[in-house]
Design a protein around this motif. Structure first.
Motif, PDB file in Angstrom:
ATOM      1  N   ALA A   1       0.816  -1.216   0.000  1.00 29.39           N
ATOM      2  CA  ALA A   1       0.000   0.000   0.000  1.00 29.39           C
ATOM      3  C   ALA A   1       0.848   1.265   0.000  1.00 29.39           C
ATOM      4  N   GLN A   2       2.090   1.194  -0.530  1.00 32.57           N
ATOM      5  CA  GLN A   2       2.891   2.417  -0.604  1.00 32.57           C
ATOM      6  C   GLN A   2       2.200   3.467  -1.455  1.00 32.57           C
ATOM      7  N   HIS A   3       1.605   3.054  -2.565  1.00 29.19           N
ATOM      8  CA  HIS A   3       0.834   3.990  -3.375  1.00 29.19           C
ATOM      9  C   HIS A   3      -0.639   3.771  -3.062  1.00 29.19           C
ATOM     10  N   PRO A   4      -1.399   4.847  -2.805  1.00 24.33           N
ATOM     11  CA  PRO A   4      -2.797   4.678  -2.398  1.00 24.33           C
ATOM     12  C   PRO A   4      -3.652   3.898  -3.386  1.00 24.33           C
ATOM     13  N   ALA A   5      -3.308   3.955  -4.693  1.00 29.47           N
ATOM     14  CA  ALA A   5      -4.122   3.255  -5.685  1.00 29.47           C
ATOM     15  C   ALA A   5      -3.873   1.750  -5.699  1.00 29.47           C
ATOM     16  N   SER A   6      -2.718   1.312  -5.211  1.00 24.63           N
ATOM     17  CA  SER A   6      -2.312  -0.077  -5.421  1.00 24.63           C
ATOM     18  C   SER A   6      -3.226  -1.112  -4.774  1.00 24.63           C
ATOM     19  N   PRO A   7      -3.741  -0.913  -3.550  1.00 23.50           N
ATOM     20  CA  PRO A   7      -4.676  -1.917  -3.021  1.00 23.50           C
ATOM     21  C   PRO A   7      -5.933  -2.054  -3.879  1.00 23.50           C
ATOM     22  N   TYR A   8      -6.375  -0.973  -4.482  1.00 28.51           N
ATOM     23  CA  TYR A   8      -7.549  -1.032  -5.357  1.00 28.51           C
ATOM     24  C   TYR A   8      -7.239  -1.826  -6.621  1.00 28.51           C
ATOM     25  N   VAL A   9      -6.085  -1.559  -7.227  1.00 27.37           N
ATOM     26  CA  VAL A   9      -5.707  -2.299  -8.427  1.00 27.37           C
ATOM     27  C   VAL A   9      -5.484  -3.774  -8.089  1.00 27.37           C
ATOM     28  N   ALA A  10      -4.910  -4.041  -6.924  1.00 29.70           N
ATOM     29  CA  ALA A  10      -4.680  -5.426  -6.510  1.00 29.70           C
ATOM     30  C   ALA A  10      -5.994  -6.187  -6.401  1.00 29.70           C
ATOM     31  N   LEU A  11      -6.990  -5.587  -5.773  1.00 29.29           N
ATOM     32  CA  LEU A  11      -8.276  -6.282  -5.612  1.00 29.29           C
ATOM     33  C   LEU A  11      -9.044  -6.348  -6.926  1.00 29.29           C
ATOM     34  N   TRP A  12      -8.920  -5.334  -7.772  1.00 32.59           N
ATOM     35  CA  TRP A  12      -9.532  -5.422  -9.105  1.00 32.59           C
ATOM     36  C   TRP A  12      -8.995  -6.647  -9.851  1.00 32.59           C
ATOM     37  N   ASN A  13      -7.726  -6.951  -9.700  1.00 34.67           N
ATOM     38  CA  ASN A  13      -7.132  -8.123 -10.342  1.00 34.67           C
ATOM     39  C   ASN A  13      -7.640  -9.434  -9.759  1.00 34.67           C
ATOM     40  N   ARG A  14      -8.125  -9.428  -8.524  1.00 37.85           N
ATOM     41  CA  ARG A  14      -8.359 -10.657  -7.786  1.00 37.85           C
ATOM     42  C   ARG A  14      -9.829 -10.971  -7.495  1.00 37.85           C
ATOM     43  N   LEU A  15     -10.684  -9.965  -7.473  1.00 44.32           N
ATOM     44  CA  LEU A  15     -12.082 -10.171  -7.085  1.00 44.32           C
ATOM     45  C   LEU A  15     -13.000  -9.924  -8.276  1.00 44.32           C
ATOM     46  N   GLY A  16     -13.912 -10.834  -8.508  1.00 43.19           N
ATOM     47  CA  GLY A  16     -14.875 -10.657  -9.587  1.00 43.19           C
ATOM     48  C   GLY A  16     -15.857  -9.548  -9.261  1.00 43.19           C
ATOM     49  N   GLY A  17     -16.127  -8.680 -10.245  1.00 41.70           N
ATOM     50  CA  GLY A  17     -17.063  -7.584 -10.027  1.00 41.70           C
ATOM     51  C   GLY A  17     -16.623  -6.616  -8.940  1.00 41.70           C
ATOM     52  N   PHE A  18     -15.312  -6.444  -8.789  1.00 41.96           N
ATOM     53  CA  PHE A  18     -14.808  -5.580  -7.720  1.00 41.96           C
ATOM     54  C   PHE A  18     -15.374  -4.173  -7.828  1.00 41.96           C
ATOM     55  N   ASP A  19     -15.950  -3.699  -6.728  1.00 45.59           N
ATOM     56  CA  ASP A  19     -16.456  -2.328  -6.622  1.00 45.59           C
ATOM     57  C   ASP A  19     -15.534  -1.571  -5.681  1.00 45.59           C
ATOM     58  N   PRO A  20     -14.821  -0.564  -6.168  1.00 47.29           N
ATOM     59  CA  PRO A  20     -13.889   0.150  -5.292  1.00 47.29           C
ATOM     60  C   PRO A  20     -14.557   0.781  -4.076  1.00 47.29           C
ATOM     61  N   ALA A  21     -15.862   1.038  -4.161  1.00 48.07           N
ATOM     62  CA  ALA A  21     -16.563   1.576  -2.995  1.00 48.07           C
ATOM     63  C   ALA A  21     -16.518   0.596  -1.829  1.00 48.07           C
ATOM     64  N   GLY A  22     -16.420  -0.695  -2.134  1.00 50.22           N
ATOM     65  CA  GLY A  22     -16.316  -1.680  -1.068  1.00 50.22           C
ATOM     66  C   GLY A  22     -15.028  -1.543  -0.284  1.00 50.22           C
ATOM     67  N   LEU A  23     -13.935  -1.216  -0.967  1.00 59.70           N
ATOM     68  CA  LEU A  23     -12.677  -0.998  -0.255  1.00 59.70           C
ATOM     69  C   LEU A  23     -12.707   0.341   0.474  1.00 59.70           C
ATOM     70  N   ASP A  24     -13.333   1.355  -0.139  1.00 60.68           N
ATOM     71  CA  ASP A  24     -13.530   2.623   0.579  1.00 60.68           C
ATOM     72  C   ASP A  24     -14.201   2.361   1.923  1.00 60.68           C
ATOM     73  N   ALA A  25     -15.291   1.578   1.896  1.00 60.04           N
ATOM     74  CA  ALA A  25     -16.060   1.308   3.102  1.00 60.04           C
ATOM     75  C   ALA A  25     -15.257   0.490   4.109  1.00 60.04           C
ATOM     76  N   ALA A  26     -14.471  -0.462   3.609  1.00 66.56           N
ATOM     77  CA  ALA A  26     -13.667  -1.283   4.511  1.00 66.56           C
ATOM     78  C   ALA A  26     -12.615  -0.446   5.227  1.00 66.56           C
ATOM     79  N   PHE A  27     -11.988   0.482   4.500  1.00 67.95           N
ATOM     80  CA  PHE A  27     -11.028   1.377   5.145  1.00 67.95           C
ATOM     81  C   PHE A  27     -11.734   2.310   6.134  1.00 67.95           C
ATOM     82  N   ALA A  28     -12.875   2.853   5.730  1.00 66.97           N
ATOM     83  CA  ALA A  28     -13.596   3.781   6.608  1.00 66.97           C
ATOM     84  C   ALA A  28     -14.063   3.083   7.877  1.00 66.97           C
ATOM     85  N   GLY A  29     -14.523   1.835   7.748  1.00 69.64           N
ATOM     86  CA  GLY A  29     -15.002   1.091   8.899  1.00 69.64           C
ATOM     87  C   GLY A  29     -13.921   0.336   9.640  1.00 69.64           C
ATOM     88  N   ARG A  30     -12.698   0.407   9.137  1.00 71.72           N
ATOM     89  CA  ARG A  30     -11.511  -0.218   9.737  1.00 71.72           C
ATOM     90  C   ARG A  30     -11.652  -1.733   9.843  1.00 71.72           C
TER      91      ARG A  30
END
Length: 393
Positions: A38-67
């Protein structure tokens, strides 16, 4: 029979959800792959886009916000995003490394000692019970130790203290100016490898590592976490039948979980566009598992930058970057944004078609968030050797 290099490669891809995108939720996906660079803020999003079907970046936003997913200094003393339940054992396993690296020579140059750090930590964490900017925390440190000691003291405490990065701003949750919040740990173990709490945590970290990256050697585990090989050997021995011994391609002892997937080396591996510092590029002492040795200096630069890569048949085959018309790299029609891919060796038309399909999906993600992601690293492309095939996808 010894494991083959292809079997090691396919085991990594299977556990990292790179053979087939998974329907897992964001928190469960992060848990499966263990840790996202996670050195670059975009990288966790790109990583999950590569790995999860139908990845919605809002889901990672929410996971970070909710810790439920947290970003912090952990393995290799670099920034990682991990499942919240993994943070405490990972942090405890890293205690001797963080102690030595962050309360060592540079911290001592301020005239402060590890005992001073122990004295400062409770107040620092109390102050950081609510999100605090780096500037605010530096000011707190200055009030405690004086202006002349502030920078060195904050450098050490920032990496050593159990702090999470607090969300700051779109488009990737964390901006260039970090804020921090206390991780909520009750106490830290001692600095010693022999501390029972550290030993138990290291065993947990090894089991989690093997679940996401195994099979692996002692050197691989030590590289992933930046812990001593002796401590890794002792932890593996203590795990007993929880791990199974295997033999690597060159006779090196490897270890794995008994029921973990180890696909056949001939299992097809679809092309992927990995983000900067993707975990599979850095999780092993033997990086040839994923990176052909001739390509390693092209994608892992001397200053530690790790470029976004093309993954073809499970191995790095080139690099990519997001581009728009303003880059002067538009397609033949000069239209819109896209991905510029540089292949280090010839790729088949079928492979280019598959990469183009990936690029369309990735471009949609980046365009919706920030097409300039990774732009500051563009100078590396001028240093790539001539002869690669460059395409706008």
């Amino acid at each position: 029979m010894p494991l083959t290099p292809r079997e090691l490669n396919r085991a990594t891809l299977a556990r990292q959800l790179l053979l087939e995108r998974s329907p897992l939720s964001v928190p469960d996906g992060v848990r499966q792959v263990v840790a996202l660079q996670a050195q670059h803020p975009a990288s966790p999003y790109v990583a999950l886009w590569n790995r999860l079907g139908g990845f919605d970046p809002a889901g990672l936003d929410a996971a970070f916000a909710g810790r439920t997913v947290v970003k912090a200094t952990l393995m290799r003393i670099t920034l990682h995003a991990v499942h919240a339940e993994d943070y405490a054992p990972f942090r405890a396993a890293m205690q001797p490394t963080l102690y030595g690296a962050r309360l060592g020579a540079r911290f001592a140059e301020t005239g402060l000692t590890p005992a001073d750090a122990a004295r400062l930590l409770p107040g620092l964490l109390e102050f950081a019970r609510t999100p605090r900017t780096s500037a605010a925390l530096r000011a707190w440190v200055e009030a405690e130790v004086g202006a002349e000691r502030r920078d060195g003291a904050w450098w050490g405490l920032k990496g050593y203290a159990p702090l999470h990065h607090a969300p700051t701003e779109p488009p990737w949750t964390f901006g260039q100016r970090p804020s921090f919040i206390a991780a909520g740990l009750d106490a830290l173990p001692t600095r010693a490898d022999g501390d029972p709490h550290v030993q138990e945590a290291l065993r947990t970290l090894i089991l989690r590592y093997l679940s996401g990256f195994g099979p692996a050697s002692v050197a691989d585990v030590a590289q992933f976490a930046l812990v001593r090989r002796t401590a890794v050997r002792q932890a593996l021995a203590a795990l007993g039948e929880a791990v199974v011994p295997l033999t690597g391609p060159d006779g090196t002892p490897y270890y794995d979980l008994p029921d973990a997937p180890r696909p056949d080396g001939g299992t097809p591996a679809p092309p992927r566009l990995l983000g900067m510092w993707d975990s599979i590029l850095l999780a092993y002492a033997d990086r040839a598992r994923v990176i052909p040795p001739a390509y390693r200096p092209l994608v892992i630069r001397r200053n530690g930058d790790v470029l976004p890569t093309l993954l073809v048949d499970g191995e790095v085959a080139g690099v990519w970057r997001p581009v728009g018309d303003e880059d002067g790299a538009g397609d033949e029609g000069g239209n819109g944004a896209g991905i510029e891919a540089t292949a280090f060796h010839p790729l088949s038309p079928t492979t280019w078609d598959a990469l183009a399909a990936e690029a369309r999906s990735l471009t949609a993600l980046l365009t919706a968030r920030d097409l300039t992601a990774y732009r500051r690293y563009g100078h590396w492309w001028a240093k790539l050797p001539e002869g690669g095939e460059v395409r706008r996808l």
